[in-house]
Design an enzyme around this catalytic site. Structure first.
Site, PDB file in Angstrom:
ATOM      1  N   GLU A  60       0.834  -1.204   0.000  1.00 28.02           N
ATOM      2  CA  GLU A  60       0.000   0.000   0.000  1.00 28.02           C
ATOM      3  C   GLU A  60       0.870   1.257   0.000  1.00 28.02           C
ATOM      4  O   GLU A  60       0.561   2.244  -0.677  1.00 28.02           O
ATOM      5  CB  GLU A  60      -0.931   0.006   1.210  1.00 28.02           C
ATOM      6  N   TRP A  82      -8.029  -1.918   0.036  1.00 19.27           N
ATOM      7  CA  TRP A  82      -8.981  -0.941  -0.496  1.00 19.27           C
ATOM      8  C   TRP A  82     -10.173  -1.595  -1.213  1.00 19.27           C
ATOM      9  O   TRP A  82     -10.918  -0.916  -1.920  1.00 19.27           O
ATOM     10  CB  TRP A  82      -8.253   0.013  -1.457  1.00 19.27           C
ATOM     11  N   TYR A 132      -4.828   9.422  -1.314  1.00 19.10           N
ATOM     12  CA  TYR A 132      -3.515   9.761  -0.751  1.00 19.10           C
ATOM     13  C   TYR A 132      -2.397   9.972  -1.768  1.00 19.10           C
ATOM     14  O   TYR A 132      -1.779  11.037  -1.821  1.00 19.10           O
ATOM     15  CB  TYR A 132      -3.073   8.649   0.214  1.00 19.10           C
ATOM     16  N   CYS A 202      -7.783   9.775   6.202  1.00 15.88           N
ATOM     17  CA  CYS A 202      -7.781   9.659   7.661  1.00 15.88           C
ATOM     18  C   CYS A 202      -6.488  10.251   8.213  1.00 15.88           C
ATOM     19  O   CYS A 202      -6.510  11.067   9.127  1.00 15.88           O
ATOM     20  CB  CYS A 202      -7.924   8.202   8.082  1.00 15.88           C
ATOM     21  N   ARG A 222      -6.908  12.389  11.471  1.00 18.05           N
ATOM     22  CA  ARG A 222      -8.196  12.928  11.923  1.00 18.05           C
ATOM     23  C   ARG A 222      -9.085  11.847  12.511  1.00 18.05           C
ATOM     24  O   ARG A 222      -9.910  12.104  13.391  1.00 18.05           O
ATOM     25  CB  ARG A 222      -8.937  13.623  10.780  1.00 18.05           C
ATOM     26  N   ASP A 225      -9.306   4.161  13.467  1.00 22.93           N
ATOM     27  CA  ASP A 225      -9.867   2.868  13.851  1.00 22.93           C
ATOM     28  C   ASP A 225      -8.759   2.157  14.635  1.00 22.93           C
ATOM     29  O   ASP A 225      -7.832   1.601  14.061  1.00 22.93           O
ATOM     30  CB  ASP A 225     -10.257   2.103  12.579  1.00 22.93           C
TER      31      ASP A 225
END
Length: 322
Positions: A60, A82, A132, A202, A222, A225
């Site tokens: 990733e 994803w 991203y 995130c 921000r 999980d």
């Protein structure tokens, strides 16, 4: 990795008021967030209280560093992080066509059926939108998706006349040529593009600080999980720090995460409690080998790291909230 386990423990022992959220799976969390901090001299921060797949995380990260936004590129490398998301504009366009066909047949849809249809569309749509990696490498650029072009070259997702700003390249240049600069940062947050992102970022920003010959990385997140996502984020940014350090010839220093809305989904609470019962093992080490090194912008997860002495407890599974 006690710093991470302390965050889990703090959440469980804080005000455990259950909060509803957009996913439909309630959560508990901390009102003012948390801070994760790790000295890279202590080892690589890959969780040992459950099994973690660093190859997945590295794949990733390569995806981000190359600015790729094609889900199939990840899937071809057996990385399914994803799978559950896609460009929301395309999802809605396809959904509206399907819903119109059903309505034309006199069929009505319940809310659960509408969600199921959208989820199936997200599962099959390749385009993740300007997430991203696009922001890291083409901030402010014009996002373009043409499946034929993407299939030939997965990095060909921008208008060459409007490529935007390559933030990662700029960060590398500053670390090498002006290491005292206090503006060495990369942002993934771009409100103009959020409407077509599979997920708003995130982890919204990372900054690099050079002092005393060591390079430290601080990332801002921000939404966290804490059970599923945060361990991946920690390892991903630790690996990114090693890449920046190798590129610049500096030693890795401190890895720090400023975690804002940090939460545990209620369907993960039992797994978290089990994890907190486990005794952490000594952290492993990760080496970025010289072999095939052509700079971090050409780095490949396939042969670009060596994980050593990783001992861990058995895997703990949890369902992704989407």
């Amino acid at each position: 990795m006690q710093a991470y386990l302390n965050i889990l423990d703090d959440i469980l022992n804080s005000d455990t008021t259950i909060r509803e959220n957009r996913t439909g799976i309630p959560d508990i969390g901390l009102s003012a967030g948390a801070v994760f901090e790790h000295n890279m001299d202590m080892g690589f921060p890959l969780l040992t209280t459950k099994k973690m797949g660093l190859k997945n995380i590295a794949t990733e990260l390569e995806f981000f560093l190359r600015g790729i936004t094609d889900k199939k590129w990840l899937q071809d490398r057996k990385c399914n992080i994803w799978n559950e998301w896609a460009n929301p504009i395309k999802v809605e366009q396809t959904y509206n066509l399907k819903a119109h066909e059903l309505l034309a047949k006199g069929l009505s849809l319940s809310d659960a059926q509408k969600t199921s249809i959208r989820n199936k569309i997200m599962d099959t749509e390749r385009d993740l939108g300007p997430i991203y990696g696009f922001q890291w490498r083409h901030f402010g650029g014009q996002y373009q998706w043409d499946e034929n072009r993407i299939t030939k070259n997965p990095e060909d997702n921008f208008d060459p006349n409007h490529p935007g700003i390559d933030q990662v390249k700029n960060a590398i240049d500053k670390i090498k040529n002006n290491p005292n600069d206090r503006r060495i940062l990369v942002s993934a947050s771009n409100p103009i593009d959020i409407y077509q992102m599979a997920l708003p970022p995130c982890h919204v920003m990372h900054q690099l600080v050079v002092r005393n010959g060591k390079l430290s990385l601080i990332w801002t997140q921000r939404s966290c999980d804490a059970f599923l996502g945060l361990p991946y984020n920690i390892a991903s940014y630790a690996l990114l720090l090693l890449l920046y350090a190798k590129e610049s010839g500096l030693k890795p220093g401190i890895l720090k995460g400023e975690l804002h809305d940090v939460h545990i989904y209620t369907n993960h609470i039992n797994q978290v409690k089990e994890q907190l019962k486990r005794t952490p093992y000594k952290l492993p080490t990760v080496e970025i080998p010289d072999k095939n090194w052509q700079g971090m912008l050409n780095w490949s997860a396939n042969d670009g790291f060596i994980l050593k002495n990783y001992i861990c407890h058995e895997r703990l599974r949890g369902e992704v909230a989407r």
